[in-house]
Write an enzyme that holds these catalytic residues in place. Structure first.
Site, mmCIF file in Angstrom:
data_model
loop_
_atom_site.group_PDB
_atom_site.id
_atom_site.type_symbol
_atom_site.label_atom_id
_atom_site.label_comp_id
_atom_site.label_asym_id
_atom_site.label_seq_id
_atom_site.Cartn_x
_atom_site.Cartn_y
_atom_site.Cartn_z
ATOM 1 N N ARG A 17 -5.795 9.431 40.241
ATOM 2 C CA ARG A 17 -6.424 10.151 39.120
ATOM 3 C C ARG A 17 -6.551 9.226 37.914
ATOM 4 O O ARG A 17 -5.889 8.188 37.847
ATOM 5 C CB ARG A 17 -5.618 11.406 38.764
ATOM 6 C CG ARG A 17 -4.251 11.103 38.289
ATOM 7 C CD ARG A 17 -3.317 12.313 38.380
ATOM 8 N NE ARG A 17 -1.947 11.870 38.452
ATOM 9 C CZ ARG A 17 -1.173 11.673 37.397
ATOM 10 N NH1 ARG A 17 -1.598 11.908 36.177
ATOM 11 N NH2 ARG A 17 0.073 11.250 37.536
ATOM 12 N N ASP A 52 -7.383 5.864 46.072
ATOM 13 C CA ASP A 52 -6.604 6.679 47.007
ATOM 14 C C ASP A 52 -6.075 5.691 48.041
ATOM 15 O O ASP A 52 -6.864 5.028 48.732
ATOM 16 C CB ASP A 52 -7.544 7.715 47.637
ATOM 17 C CG ASP A 52 -6.879 8.508 48.751
ATOM 18 O OD1 ASP A 52 -5.780 8.116 49.198
ATOM 19 O OD2 ASP A 52 -7.478 9.509 49.186
ATOM 20 N N TYR A 94 11.007 12.068 54.149
ATOM 21 C CA TYR A 94 11.004 10.961 53.183
ATOM 22 C C TYR A 94 11.856 9.793 53.710
ATOM 23 O O TYR A 94 11.441 8.632 53.674
ATOM 24 C CB TYR A 94 11.571 11.497 51.867
ATOM 25 C CG TYR A 94 11.634 10.529 50.718
ATOM 26 C CD1 TYR A 94 10.484 10.099 50.069
ATOM 27 C CD2 TYR A 94 12.867 10.081 50.232
ATOM 28 C CE1 TYR A 94 10.552 9.246 48.974
ATOM 29 C CE2 TYR A 94 12.949 9.237 49.135
ATOM 30 C CZ TYR A 94 11.792 8.815 48.514
ATOM 31 O OH TYR A 94 11.864 7.983 47.423
ATOM 32 N N LEU A 106 0.302 5.677 37.928
ATOM 33 C CA LEU A 106 0.591 6.796 37.024
ATOM 34 C C LEU A 106 1.824 7.579 37.469
ATOM 35 O O LEU A 106 2.145 8.623 36.927
ATOM 36 C CB LEU A 106 -0.614 7.743 36.929
ATOM 37 C CG LEU A 106 -1.928 7.113 36.455
ATOM 38 C CD1 LEU A 106 -3.012 8.171 36.325
ATOM 39 C CD2 LEU A 106 -1.744 6.405 35.125
ATOM 40 N N LYS A 145 10.881 6.034 54.742
ATOM 41 C CA LYS A 145 11.481 4.877 54.063
ATOM 42 C C LYS A 145 12.064 3.891 55.080
ATOM 43 O O LYS A 145 11.909 2.681 54.930
ATOM 44 C CB LYS A 145 12.551 5.321 53.060
ATOM 45 C CG LYS A 145 11.983 5.974 51.806
ATOM 46 C CD LYS A 145 11.032 5.041 51.052
ATOM 47 C CE LYS A 145 10.564 5.614 49.734
ATOM 48 N NZ LYS A 145 9.471 4.816 49.128
#
Ligand code: SER
Length: 316
Positions: A36, A52, A141, A10, A145
Protein backbone atom coordinates in the site's frame (compact mmCIF):
# COMPACT_ATOMS: atom_id res chain seq x y z
CA UNK A 1 27.86 2.29 -0.83
CA UNK A 2 24.88 -0.04 -0.67
CA UNK A 3 21.72 0.20 -2.82
CA UNK A 4 18.99 -1.51 -0.85
CA UNK A 5 15.48 -2.61 -1.77
CA UNK A 6 13.21 -3.19 1.24
CA UNK A 7 9.94 -5.14 1.10
CA UNK A 8 7.24 -4.61 3.74
CA UNK A 9 8.57 -1.09 4.32
CA UNK A 10 5.35 0.04 6.02
CA UNK A 11 5.31 -2.86 8.47
CA UNK A 12 6.32 -2.99 12.11
CA UNK A 13 10.07 -3.26 11.46
CA UNK A 14 10.11 -1.78 7.95
CA UNK A 15 8.74 1.63 8.96
CA UNK A 16 11.73 2.25 11.19
CA UNK A 17 14.27 0.25 9.24
CA UNK A 18 13.78 2.66 6.32
CA UNK A 19 14.79 5.63 8.50
CA UNK A 20 17.79 3.77 9.88
CA UNK A 21 19.00 2.58 6.47
CA UNK A 22 18.50 5.99 4.87
CA UNK A 23 20.54 7.64 7.61
CA UNK A 24 23.31 5.02 7.26
CA UNK A 25 23.43 4.71 3.48
CA UNK A 26 21.69 7.83 2.07
CA UNK A 27 18.04 8.52 1.26
CA UNK A 28 18.35 7.77 -2.46
CA UNK A 29 20.11 4.44 -1.84
CA UNK A 30 17.10 2.84 -0.13
CA UNK A 31 14.03 1.86 -2.13
CA UNK A 32 11.03 1.32 0.14
CA UNK A 33 8.29 -0.98 -1.18
CA UNK A 34 4.99 -2.12 0.25
CA UNK A 35 1.59 -3.36 -0.89
CA UNK A 36 0.00 0.00 0.00
CA UNK A 37 0.96 3.65 -0.41
CA UNK A 38 2.54 5.54 2.48
CA UNK A 39 0.56 8.65 3.42
CA UNK A 40 3.22 10.03 5.70
CA UNK A 41 6.28 8.64 7.44
CA UNK A 42 9.79 7.73 6.42
CA UNK A 43 8.84 5.59 3.42
CA UNK A 44 7.17 8.61 1.79
CA UNK A 45 10.30 10.74 2.17
CA UNK A 46 12.40 8.99 -0.48
CA UNK A 47 12.16 6.40 -3.26
CA UNK A 48 8.97 4.32 -2.90
CA UNK A 49 7.22 1.75 -5.13
CA UNK A 50 4.13 -0.37 -4.67
CA UNK A 51 5.07 -4.07 -4.51
CA UNK A 52 3.05 -7.17 -3.69
CA UNK A 53 5.79 -9.67 -2.77
CA UNK A 54 3.89 -12.51 -4.43
CA UNK A 55 4.59 -10.72 -7.76
CA UNK A 56 8.08 -12.03 -8.58
CA UNK A 57 8.28 -10.28 -11.94
CA UNK A 58 7.64 -6.83 -10.51
CA UNK A 59 10.06 -7.52 -7.63
CA UNK A 60 12.78 -8.39 -10.16
CA UNK A 61 12.07 -5.31 -12.29
CA UNK A 62 12.10 -2.92 -9.30
CA UNK A 63 15.34 -4.35 -7.87
CA UNK A 64 17.00 -4.35 -11.27
CA UNK A 65 15.90 -0.83 -12.28
CA UNK A 66 16.99 0.54 -8.90
CA UNK A 67 20.42 -1.07 -9.31
CA UNK A 68 20.03 -2.79 -5.95
CA UNK A 69 22.91 -4.76 -4.44
CA UNK A 70 20.99 -5.72 -1.28
CA UNK A 71 17.50 -7.11 -0.60
CA UNK A 72 15.92 -6.75 2.82
CA UNK A 73 12.82 -8.89 2.83
CA UNK A 74 10.54 -7.81 5.69
CA UNK A 75 7.02 -8.49 4.33
CA UNK A 76 5.25 -11.22 6.32
CA UNK A 77 2.17 -12.01 8.40
CA UNK A 78 2.81 -12.21 12.17
CA UNK A 79 1.98 -15.19 14.36
CA UNK A 80 -1.61 -14.59 15.50
CA UNK A 81 -2.72 -13.39 12.05
CA UNK A 82 -1.08 -16.44 10.49
CA UNK A 83 -3.05 -18.70 12.84
CA UNK A 84 -6.28 -17.01 11.72
CA UNK A 85 -5.49 -17.61 8.07
CA UNK A 86 -2.85 -20.33 7.62
CA UNK A 87 -3.17 -20.58 3.82
CA UNK A 88 -2.72 -16.83 3.38
CA UNK A 89 0.29 -17.02 5.70
CA UNK A 90 1.81 -19.85 3.68
CA UNK A 91 1.27 -18.07 0.37
CA UNK A 92 2.51 -14.70 1.58
CA UNK A 93 5.30 -15.74 3.95
CA UNK A 94 6.72 -18.58 1.87
CA UNK A 95 5.78 -17.27 -1.59
CA UNK A 96 7.21 -13.84 -0.78
CA UNK A 97 10.40 -15.31 0.62
CA UNK A 98 10.97 -17.63 -2.34
CA UNK A 99 10.48 -14.71 -4.74
CA UNK A 100 12.87 -12.52 -2.77
CA UNK A 101 15.50 -15.27 -2.66
CA UNK A 102 15.14 -15.99 -6.38
CA UNK A 103 15.38 -12.31 -7.35
CA UNK A 104 18.44 -12.03 -5.11
CA UNK A 105 20.02 -15.06 -6.78
CA UNK A 106 19.27 -13.72 -10.27
CA UNK A 107 20.71 -10.27 -9.47
CA UNK A 108 23.34 -11.46 -6.95
CA UNK A 109 22.06 -9.32 -4.05
CA UNK A 110 23.12 -9.53 -0.43
CA UNK A 111 20.05 -10.85 1.38
CA UNK A 112 18.54 -10.25 4.81
CA UNK A 113 15.29 -11.58 6.27
CA UNK A 114 14.22 -11.94 9.89
CA UNK A 115 13.25 -15.20 11.55
CA UNK A 116 11.71 -15.23 15.02
CA UNK A 117 11.46 -16.90 18.41
CA UNK A 118 8.35 -18.33 16.73
CA UNK A 119 10.66 -20.78 14.94
CA UNK A 120 10.83 -22.72 18.21
CA UNK A 121 8.20 -25.01 19.64
CA UNK A 122 7.10 -26.80 22.82
CA UNK A 123 9.88 -29.41 22.62
CA UNK A 124 12.62 -26.72 22.37
CA UNK A 125 14.54 -26.13 25.62
CA UNK A 126 12.66 -23.21 27.22
CA UNK A 127 15.48 -21.46 29.05
CA UNK A 128 18.84 -20.54 27.58
CA UNK A 129 17.49 -21.82 24.26
CA UNK A 130 20.64 -22.64 22.25
CA UNK A 131 21.39 -21.39 18.73
CA UNK A 132 21.24 -24.91 17.32
CA UNK A 133 18.48 -26.92 18.92
CA UNK A 134 15.18 -28.73 18.38
CA UNK A 135 12.76 -26.76 16.20
CA UNK A 136 9.30 -28.31 15.99
CA UNK A 137 7.00 -25.25 16.07
CA UNK A 138 3.25 -25.81 16.35
CA UNK A 139 2.10 -22.62 14.57
CA UNK A 140 1.88 -21.85 10.84
CA UNK A 141 4.08 -18.81 11.47
CA UNK A 142 6.69 -21.07 13.07
CA UNK A 143 6.51 -23.57 10.22
CA UNK A 144 7.09 -20.66 7.80
CA UNK A 145 10.00 -19.36 9.85
CA UNK A 146 11.79 -22.72 10.11
CA UNK A 147 11.34 -23.34 6.38
CA UNK A 148 12.60 -19.79 5.77
CA UNK A 149 15.71 -20.33 7.88
CA UNK A 150 16.47 -23.53 6.00
CA UNK A 151 15.86 -21.90 2.61
CA UNK A 152 18.26 -19.06 3.43
CA UNK A 153 20.93 -21.60 4.41
CA UNK A 154 20.16 -23.54 1.23
CA UNK A 155 20.66 -20.48 -1.00
CA UNK A 156 23.97 -19.76 0.72
CA UNK A 157 25.22 -23.34 0.46
CA UNK A 158 23.96 -24.07 -3.06
CA UNK A 159 24.39 -20.71 -4.79
CA UNK A 160 26.82 -18.82 -2.54
CA UNK A 161 24.18 -16.14 -2.00
CA UNK A 162 25.19 -13.82 0.86
CA UNK A 163 22.15 -14.56 3.05
CA UNK A 164 22.02 -13.27 6.62
CA UNK A 165 19.32 -13.20 9.28
CA UNK A 166 18.38 -13.14 12.94
CA UNK A 167 15.69 -14.68 15.11
CA UNK A 168 13.99 -11.63 16.55
CA UNK A 169 12.13 -11.73 19.85
CA UNK A 170 9.07 -9.51 20.41
CA UNK A 171 9.98 -6.03 19.19
CA UNK A 172 8.79 -2.95 21.05
CA UNK A 173 8.62 0.41 19.36
CA UNK A 174 6.96 3.79 19.68
CA UNK A 175 6.67 4.39 15.94
CA UNK A 176 4.67 1.68 14.14
CA UNK A 177 2.33 -0.58 16.06
CA UNK A 178 2.66 -4.29 15.30
CA UNK A 179 -0.39 -6.00 13.87
CA UNK A 180 -1.41 -9.55 14.66
CA UNK A 181 1.56 -10.72 16.72
CA UNK A 182 1.60 -12.59 20.02
CA UNK A 183 4.08 -10.24 21.68
CA UNK A 184 2.05 -7.12 20.77
CA UNK A 185 0.79 -6.79 24.37
CA UNK A 186 4.21 -5.44 25.35
CA UNK A 187 3.66 -2.51 22.96
CA UNK A 188 -0.07 -1.94 23.64
CA UNK A 189 0.56 -1.74 27.39
CA UNK A 190 2.58 1.48 27.02
CA UNK A 191 -0.13 3.18 24.92
CA UNK A 192 -2.85 2.17 27.38
CA UNK A 193 -0.72 3.20 30.37
CA UNK A 194 -0.67 6.76 29.02
CA UNK A 195 -4.19 6.80 27.58
CA UNK A 196 -6.11 5.03 30.36
CA UNK A 197 -3.73 4.36 33.25
CA UNK A 198 -4.54 0.65 33.06
CA UNK A 199 -4.15 -2.32 30.73
CA UNK A 200 -5.91 -5.66 30.35
CA UNK A 201 -3.39 -8.25 29.17
CA UNK A 202 -4.39 -11.07 26.84
CA UNK A 203 -1.21 -12.90 27.93
CA UNK A 204 -1.32 -14.54 31.37
CA UNK A 205 0.81 -13.47 34.30
CA UNK A 206 3.94 -15.61 34.50
CA UNK A 207 4.33 -16.09 30.74
CA UNK A 208 7.91 -15.18 29.89
CA UNK A 209 8.94 -14.18 26.37
CA UNK A 210 12.05 -12.58 24.90
CA UNK A 211 11.82 -8.93 23.87
CA UNK A 212 13.95 -6.17 22.42
CA UNK A 213 13.61 -2.41 21.92
CA UNK A 214 13.45 -1.39 18.26
CA UNK A 215 16.63 0.76 18.22
CA UNK A 216 18.60 -2.33 19.28
CA UNK A 217 16.88 -4.45 16.63
CA UNK A 218 17.73 -1.95 13.89
CA UNK A 219 21.34 -1.71 15.02
CA UNK A 220 21.54 -5.52 15.04
CA UNK A 221 20.36 -5.63 11.43
CA UNK A 222 22.99 -3.12 10.29
CA UNK A 223 25.73 -4.80 12.32
CA UNK A 224 24.95 -8.19 10.81
CA UNK A 225 24.80 -6.72 7.27
CA UNK A 226 28.23 -5.19 7.81
CA UNK A 227 29.74 -8.20 9.60
CA UNK A 228 32.90 -9.76 8.21
CA UNK A 229 31.67 -12.90 6.38
CA UNK A 230 34.87 -14.74 7.32
CA UNK A 231 33.74 -14.64 10.96
CA UNK A 232 30.24 -16.01 10.28
CA UNK A 233 30.00 -19.71 11.07
CA UNK A 234 26.22 -19.40 11.01
CA UNK A 235 24.66 -17.13 8.39
CA UNK A 236 20.99 -17.08 9.24
CA UNK A 237 18.66 -17.13 12.16
CA UNK A 238 21.02 -15.85 14.86
CA UNK A 239 19.31 -15.82 18.26
CA UNK A 240 19.14 -12.20 19.45
CA UNK A 241 17.41 -10.87 22.55
CA UNK A 242 17.75 -8.04 25.05
CA UNK A 243 15.43 -9.09 27.86
CA UNK A 244 12.91 -11.67 28.97
CA UNK A 245 9.91 -10.67 31.06
CA UNK A 246 6.32 -11.59 31.85
CA UNK A 247 3.35 -9.19 31.98
CA UNK A 248 3.53 -8.31 35.68
CA UNK A 249 7.20 -7.38 35.29
CA UNK A 250 6.60 -4.91 32.47
CA UNK A 251 3.68 -3.55 34.52
CA UNK A 252 6.01 -3.08 37.50
CA UNK A 253 8.48 -1.24 35.28
CA UNK A 254 5.70 1.10 34.09
CA UNK A 255 4.53 1.60 37.70
CA UNK A 256 7.95 3.07 38.52
CA UNK A 257 7.10 5.90 36.10
CA UNK A 258 3.29 5.96 36.51
CA UNK A 259 2.61 4.87 40.12
CA UNK A 260 -1.17 4.50 39.65
CA UNK A 261 -0.85 2.19 36.65
CA UNK A 262 -2.74 -1.09 36.98
CA UNK A 263 -2.72 -4.34 35.03
CA UNK A 264 -5.57 -6.86 34.74
CA UNK A 265 -5.80 -10.12 32.82
CA UNK A 266 -8.26 -11.48 30.27
CA UNK A 267 -6.38 -14.27 28.56
CA UNK A 268 -6.87 -14.93 24.85
CA UNK A 269 -6.51 -18.73 24.52
CA UNK A 270 -5.14 -18.57 20.98
CA UNK A 271 -2.35 -16.12 21.64
CA UNK A 272 -1.65 -17.69 25.04
CA UNK A 273 -1.17 -21.09 23.40
CA UNK A 274 1.26 -19.56 20.93
CA UNK A 275 3.19 -17.85 23.74
CA UNK A 276 3.28 -21.08 25.76
CA UNK A 277 4.83 -22.90 22.81
CA UNK A 278 7.73 -20.40 22.59
CA UNK A 279 10.88 -20.22 24.72
CA UNK A 280 11.08 -18.18 27.94
CA UNK A 281 14.57 -16.87 27.24
CA UNK A 282 16.84 -17.62 24.30
CA UNK A 283 20.65 -17.59 24.35
CA UNK A 284 22.19 -14.94 22.04
CA UNK A 285 25.84 -15.93 22.68
CA UNK A 286 26.45 -17.14 19.11
CA UNK A 287 25.46 -13.72 17.69
CA UNK A 288 27.67 -12.03 20.29
CA UNK A 289 30.61 -14.26 19.35
CA UNK A 290 30.30 -14.20 15.56
CA UNK A 291 29.39 -10.56 14.89
CA UNK A 292 29.40 -8.68 18.17
CA UNK A 293 25.65 -8.44 18.79
CA UNK A 294 24.80 -6.18 21.72
CA UNK A 295 21.70 -4.49 23.09
CA UNK A 296 21.72 -1.12 24.84
CA UNK A 297 18.23 -1.23 26.38
CA UNK A 298 17.02 -3.29 29.34
CA UNK A 299 13.40 -3.24 30.53
CA UNK A 300 13.55 -0.10 32.69
CA UNK A 301 15.62 1.90 30.22
CA UNK A 302 13.20 0.95 27.46
CA UNK A 303 10.18 1.88 29.60
CA UNK A 304 11.54 5.35 30.31
CA UNK A 305 12.26 5.97 26.63
CA UNK A 306 8.94 4.49 25.42
CA UNK A 307 6.88 6.62 27.79
CA UNK A 308 8.85 9.76 26.97
CA UNK A 309 8.39 9.31 23.22
CA UNK A 310 4.75 8.20 23.44
CA UNK A 311 3.84 11.18 25.64
CA UNK A 312 4.87 13.45 22.77
CA UNK A 313 3.22 11.26 20.13
CA UNK A 314 -0.07 10.98 22.05
CA UNK A 315 0.00 14.56 23.28
CA UNK A 316 -0.17 13.48 26.96
N1 SER B 1 6.51 -10.55 17.42
C1 SER B 1 6.22 -11.70 16.63
C2 SER B 1 4.85 -12.20 16.90
O1 SER B 1 4.41 -12.06 18.01
C3 SER B 1 7.21 -12.78 16.91
O2 SER B 1 8.04 -12.92 15.87
O3 SER B 1 4.25 -12.76 16.06
Amino acid sequence: MKKIIVTGALGQIGSELITKLRSEYGVDNVLATDIRHPNTGAAARGPFEILDVTDAKKMHTLANDFGADTMMHMAALLSAKAEENPMLAWNLNMGGLMNALEVSRELNLQFFTPSSIGAFGPSTPKKGTPQDTLQRPTTMYGVNKVAGELLCDYYFNKYGLDTRGVRFPGLISNVAKPGGGTTDYAVDIYYKALEEGKYTSYIAEGTYMDMMYMPDALQAIVDLLEADPAKLVHRNAFNVTAMSFEPSEIAASIKKQIPDFEIAYEVDPIRQAIADSWPDAIDPSTAIKEWGFKAAYNLDKMTIDMLEKLKIKLNK
